[in-house]
Scaffold this motif. Structure first.
Motif, PDB file in Angstrom:
ATOM      1  N   VAL A  77       0.833  -1.208   0.000  1.00  0.00           N
ATOM      2  CA  VAL A  77       0.000   0.000   0.000  1.00  0.00           C
ATOM      3  C   VAL A  77       0.866   1.256   0.000  1.00  0.00           C
ATOM      4  O   VAL A  77       0.642   2.193  -0.772  1.00  0.00           O
ATOM      5  CB  VAL A  77      -0.955  -0.003   1.218  1.00  0.00           C
ATOM      6  N   PHE A  78       1.887   1.264   0.851  1.00  0.00           N
ATOM      7  CA  PHE A  78       2.718   2.464   0.979  1.00  0.00           C
ATOM      8  C   PHE A  78       3.526   2.746  -0.286  1.00  0.00           C
ATOM      9  O   PHE A  78       3.702   3.914  -0.662  1.00  0.00           O
ATOM     10  CB  PHE A  78       3.647   2.344   2.184  1.00  0.00           C
ATOM     11  N   LEU A  79       4.037   1.703  -0.947  1.00  0.00           N
ATOM     12  CA  LEU A  79       4.779   1.950  -2.182  1.00  0.00           C
ATOM     13  C   LEU A  79       3.846   2.472  -3.269  1.00  0.00           C
ATOM     14  O   LEU A  79       4.232   3.343  -4.065  1.00  0.00           O
ATOM     15  CB  LEU A  79       5.476   0.673  -2.662  1.00  0.00           C
ATOM     16  N   THR A  80       2.625   1.962  -3.302  1.00  0.00           N
ATOM     17  CA  THR A  80       1.650   2.457  -4.273  1.00  0.00           C
ATOM     18  C   THR A  80       1.348   3.928  -4.029  1.00  0.00           C
ATOM     19  O   THR A  80       1.264   4.731  -4.970  1.00  0.00           O
ATOM     20  CB  THR A  80       0.353   1.627  -4.190  1.00  0.00           C
ATOM     21  N   VAL A  81       1.215   4.304  -2.746  1.00  0.00           N
ATOM     22  CA  VAL A  81       1.000   5.715  -2.410  1.00  0.00           C
ATOM     23  C   VAL A  81       2.222   6.545  -2.799  1.00  0.00           C
ATOM     24  O   VAL A  81       2.099   7.664  -3.312  1.00  0.00           O
ATOM     25  CB  VAL A  81       0.685   5.875  -0.909  1.00  0.00           C
ATOM     26  N   ALA A  82       3.427   5.984  -2.567  1.00  0.00           N
ATOM     27  CA  ALA A  82       4.655   6.701  -2.939  1.00  0.00           C
ATOM     28  C   ALA A  82       4.713   6.913  -4.443  1.00  0.00           C
ATOM     29  O   ALA A  82       5.115   7.990  -4.913  1.00  0.00           O
ATOM     30  CB  ALA A  82       5.879   5.922  -2.458  1.00  0.00           C
ATOM     31  N   TYR A  83       4.321   5.909  -5.222  1.00  0.00           N
ATOM     32  CA  TYR A  83       4.273   6.060  -6.675  1.00  0.00           C
ATOM     33  C   TYR A  83       3.256   7.126  -7.078  1.00  0.00           C
ATOM     34  O   TYR A  83       3.506   7.929  -7.986  1.00  0.00           O
ATOM     35  CB  TYR A  83       3.920   4.732  -7.333  1.00  0.00           C
ATOM     36  N   SER A  84       2.103   7.121  -6.413  1.00  0.00           N
ATOM     37  CA  SER A  84       1.096   8.139  -6.739  1.00  0.00           C
ATOM     38  C   SER A  84       1.614   9.531  -6.397  1.00  0.00           C
ATOM     39  O   SER A  84       1.300  10.510  -7.093  1.00  0.00           O
ATOM     40  CB  SER A  84      -0.216   7.858  -5.995  1.00  0.00           C
ATOM     41  N   PHE A  85       2.431   9.619  -5.343  1.00  0.00           N
ATOM     42  CA  PHE A  85       2.989  10.915  -4.947  1.00  0.00           C
ATOM     43  C   PHE A  85       3.970  11.425  -5.989  1.00  0.00           C
ATOM     44  O   PHE A  85       3.880  12.582  -6.422  1.00  0.00           O
ATOM     45  CB  PHE A  85       3.667  10.800  -3.584  1.00  0.00           C
ATOM     46  N   ILE A  86       4.922  10.580  -6.403  1.00  0.00           N
ATOM     47  CA  ILE A  86       5.879  11.048  -7.408  1.00  0.00           C
ATOM     48  C   ILE A  86       5.174  11.278  -8.747  1.00  0.00           C
ATOM     49  O   ILE A  86       5.554  12.165  -9.519  1.00  0.00           O
ATOM     50  CB  ILE A  86       7.072  10.066  -7.553  1.00  0.00           C
ATOM     51  N   GLY A  87       4.102  10.513  -9.010  1.00  0.00           N
ATOM     52  CA  GLY A  87       3.302  10.766 -10.212  1.00  0.00           C
ATOM     53  C   GLY A  87       2.628  12.124 -10.152  1.00  0.00           C
ATOM     54  O   GLY A  87       2.587  12.859 -11.159  1.00  0.00           O
ATOM     55  N   ALA A  88       2.118  12.492  -8.970  1.00  0.00           N
ATOM     56  CA  ALA A  88       1.468  13.795  -8.808  1.00  0.00           C
ATOM     57  C   ALA A  88       2.479  14.926  -8.956  1.00  0.00           C
ATOM     58  O   ALA A  88       2.185  15.958  -9.572  1.00  0.00           O
ATOM     59  CB  ALA A  88       0.782  13.868  -7.444  1.00  0.00           C
ATOM     60  N   THR A  89       3.696  14.734  -8.417  1.00  0.00           N
ATOM     61  CA  THR A  89       4.714  15.781  -8.560  1.00  0.00           C
ATOM     62  C   THR A  89       5.155  15.919 -10.019  1.00  0.00           C
ATOM     63  O   THR A  89       5.495  17.024 -10.463  1.00  0.00           O
ATOM     64  CB  THR A  89       5.939  15.504  -7.667  1.00  0.00           C
ATOM     65  N   TRP A  90       5.149  14.812 -10.753  1.00  0.00           N
ATOM     66  CA  TRP A  90       5.439  14.870 -12.187  1.00  0.00           C
ATOM     67  C   TRP A  90       4.370  15.696 -12.912  1.00  0.00           C
ATOM     68  O   TRP A  90       4.694  16.508 -13.797  1.00  0.00           O
ATOM     69  CB  TRP A  90       5.492  13.453 -12.750  1.00  0.00           C
ATOM     70  N   LEU A  91       3.118  15.513 -12.528  1.00  0.00           N
ATOM     71  CA  LEU A  91       2.028  16.258 -13.167  1.00  0.00           C
ATOM     72  C   LEU A  91       2.109  17.743 -12.827  1.00  0.00           C
ATOM     73  O   LEU A  91       1.721  18.589 -13.647  1.00  0.00           O
ATOM     74  CB  LEU A  91       0.681  15.683 -12.735  1.00  0.00           C
ATOM     75  N   ILE A  92       2.600  18.083 -11.628  1.00  0.00           N
ATOM     76  CA  ILE A  92       2.813  19.492 -11.300  1.00  0.00           C
ATOM     77  C   ILE A  92       3.802  20.104 -12.281  1.00  0.00           C
ATOM     78  O   ILE A  92       3.628  21.238 -12.750  1.00  0.00           O
ATOM     79  CB  ILE A  92       3.333  19.652  -9.854  1.00  0.00           C
ATOM     80  N   LEU A  93       4.834  19.343 -12.604  1.00  0.00           N
ATOM     81  CA  LEU A  93       5.865  19.820 -13.533  1.00  0.00           C
ATOM     82  C   LEU A  93       5.356  19.900 -14.968  1.00  0.00           C
ATOM     83  O   LEU A  93       5.677  20.856 -15.687  1.00  0.00           O
ATOM     84  CB  LEU A  93       7.074  18.877 -13.455  1.00  0.00           C
ATOM     85  N   LYS A  94       4.543  18.921 -15.395  1.00  0.00           N
ATOM     86  CA  LYS A  94       4.215  18.761 -16.815  1.00  0.00           C
ATOM     87  C   LYS A  94       2.865  19.344 -17.224  1.00  0.00           C
ATOM     88  O   LYS A  94       2.562  19.377 -18.419  1.00  0.00           O
ATOM     89  CB  LYS A  94       4.241  17.275 -17.180  1.00  0.00           C
ATOM     90  N   THR A  95       2.051  19.778 -16.274  1.00  0.00           N
ATOM     91  CA  THR A  95       0.717  20.267 -16.635  1.00  0.00           C
ATOM     92  C   THR A  95       0.515  21.688 -16.116  1.00  0.00           C
ATOM     93  O   THR A  95       1.376  22.254 -15.442  1.00  0.00           O
ATOM     94  CB  THR A  95      -0.387  19.353 -16.067  1.00  0.00           C
ATOM     95  N   GLU A  96      -0.642  22.241 -16.415  1.00  0.00           N
ATOM     96  CA  GLU A  96      -0.979  23.585 -15.965  1.00  0.00           C
ATOM     97  C   GLU A  96      -2.480  23.681 -15.762  1.00  0.00           C
ATOM     98  O   GLU A  96      -3.230  22.746 -16.089  1.00  0.00           O
ATOM     99  CB  GLU A  96      -0.510  24.620 -16.998  1.00  0.00           C
ATOM    100  N   GLY A  97      -2.931  24.788 -15.187  1.00  0.00           N
ATOM    101  CA  GLY A  97      -4.354  25.005 -14.999  1.00  0.00           C
ATOM    102  C   GLY A  97      -4.962  24.127 -13.923  1.00  0.00           C
ATOM    103  O   GLY A  97      -4.356  23.830 -12.890  1.00  0.00           O
ATOM    104  N   ALA A  98      -6.202  23.682 -14.191  1.00  0.00           N
ATOM    105  CA  ALA A  98      -6.963  22.926 -13.195  1.00  0.00           C
ATOM    106  C   ALA A  98      -6.295  21.593 -12.842  1.00  0.00           C
ATOM    107  O   ALA A  98      -6.309  21.177 -11.684  1.00  0.00           O
ATOM    108  CB  ALA A  98      -8.380  22.672 -13.713  1.00  0.00           C
ATOM    109  N   LEU A  99      -5.713  20.942 -13.821  1.00  0.00           N
ATOM    110  CA  LEU A  99      -5.055  19.663 -13.555  1.00  0.00           C
ATOM    111  C   LEU A  99      -3.835  19.860 -12.668  1.00  0.00           C
ATOM    112  O   LEU A  99      -3.571  19.041 -11.776  1.00  0.00           O
ATOM    113  CB  LEU A  99      -4.664  18.979 -14.868  1.00  0.00           C
ATOM    114  N   GLN A 100      -3.102  20.930 -12.875  1.00  0.00           N
ATOM    115  CA  GLN A 100      -1.952  21.203 -12.017  1.00  0.00           C
ATOM    116  C   GLN A 100      -2.403  21.459 -10.583  1.00  0.00           C
ATOM    117  O   GLN A 100      -1.761  21.006  -9.621  1.00  0.00           O
ATOM    118  CB  GLN A 100      -1.163  22.402 -12.552  1.00  0.00           C
TER     119      GLN A 100
END
Length: 336
Positions: A161-184
């Motif tokens: 469970v924790f590794l899956t959450v960690a993956y979702s966290f780094i995935g979310a930080t990637w989206l902060i870098l790569k997206t903009e607007g409402a999705l960011q």
């Protein structure tokens, strides 16, 4: 072959370092695109298209590092390969099914008829969850020495469970870098929630490892090792605080520092990996087989090393090229 001393000593160590490097790069690179898949149910349909576009140029190349890691384990440490994969046969099978499901759904979701798109979105999410959970389970079993008891199974379920959450966290930080607007904005909110899972996961692994093995306990809490290793947890704690402060201020009006959460998370993963590597060295199968006992003959390792010196720079090169060419914000998904 004798340039660096006894080949029976430096060659196993060199391949252990290459194996560790491959696993670390895989966890970071495929971790964020698995995390993007895990976050799929929380996004709107048009946002899902942008999320897929953000990982489209990278996801299949990211998985190259997993292939490389398993290949190194097989040819350099065949005894350990047999022991580890025999003990983890079922989660490895689940992981492979998840990776296949992700690959198929990734391609089909934009090519299938519109009324089938949601089904392929669901398959992409399920494949991402299967892969992430199985890897977390394998991590837990490895830390527990590959022994199957009620406690080790429970601990492995927690690490899954924790590794899956960690993956979702780094995935979310990637989206902060790569997206903009409402999705960011959503990605920032997802990161604020996911950071607590990262803290709990790293804490659970850090606390469990020394108490599973007296050898690991002595490596961390003997003197002067305790003070020499103290910067690792202190740096990790400082990074988590900086991440939390940064997430409270993102996104900025000019999109400055959108890169920071992703970069800081990579450093956090690296610190955690080095902590684990130090804990288990020189064992490749915890408290059973050392890298020297499990290694192939030095002559074989030397030949393999020559090939690796040609292949590894090529993989690093095209990985760097892909991330350079497709830098910047993700554009609308198109297969025209």
């Amino acid at each position: 072959m004798y340039l660096f001393g006894d080949p029976a000593t430096w060659l196993p160590l060199a391949f252990a370092a290459l194996l560790g490097l491959s696993i670390l790069i895989y966890v970071v690179l495929d971790g964020f695109d698995l995390g993007v898949g895990v976050l799929f149910p929380f996004a709107e349909q048009d946002e899902k298209d942008r999320m897929v576009a953000s990982i489209g140029p990278f996801w299949d190349a990211n998985e190259t590092w997993l292939v490389l890691a398993i290949g190194i384990l097989l040819v350099a440490f065949p005894t350990a390969h047999g022991t580890i994969l025999t003990a983890l046969y079922l989660p490895v099978a689940v992981m492979l099914v998840g990776l296949i499901l992700r690959g198929v759904s990734f391609e089909f979701r934009v090519k299938a008829p519109a009324h089938h798109k949601k089904a392929w979105d669901g398959a992409f999410y399920i494949g991402s969850m299967m892969t992430s959970l199985s890897q977390g389970y394998m991590l837990g079993m490895y830390i527990m020495g590959l022994e199957v008891t009620a406690f080790t199974l429970a601990f492995s379920a927690v690490t899954a469970v924790f590794l899956t959450v960690a993956y979702s966290f780094i995935g979310a930080t990637w989206l902060i870098l790569k997206t903009e607007g409402a999705l960011q904005l959503k990605a920032v909110a997802w990161s604020k929630g996911g950071i607590w899972g990262v803290v709990l996961g790293m804490g659970a692994v850090s606390l469990a490892s020394p108490f599973v093995s007296e050898r690991i306990f002595d490596k961390w809490f003997s003197m002067p090792e305790f003070f020499l290793l103290l910067p690792l947890p202190l740096m990790s704690g400082a990074l988590i605080v900086l991440l939390w402060l940064a997430l409270r201020r993102l996104p900025t009006s000019d999109d400055s520092f959108a890169w920071f959460p992703f970069a800081a998370t990579i450093v956090l993963f690296v610190l955690g990996f080095f902590g684990m590597a130090y804990s288990f060295y020189p064992f490749i199968v915890p408290d059973q087989l050392t890298i020297y006992e499990a290694a192939s003959a030095p002559e074989s390792l030397f030949i393999i090393l020559i090939g690796t010196l040609f292949v590894l720079p090529m993989i690093l090169g095209y990985t760097a090229l892909a991330y350079t060419v497709f830098r910047g914000k993700a554009t609308a998904l198109s297969y025209d």
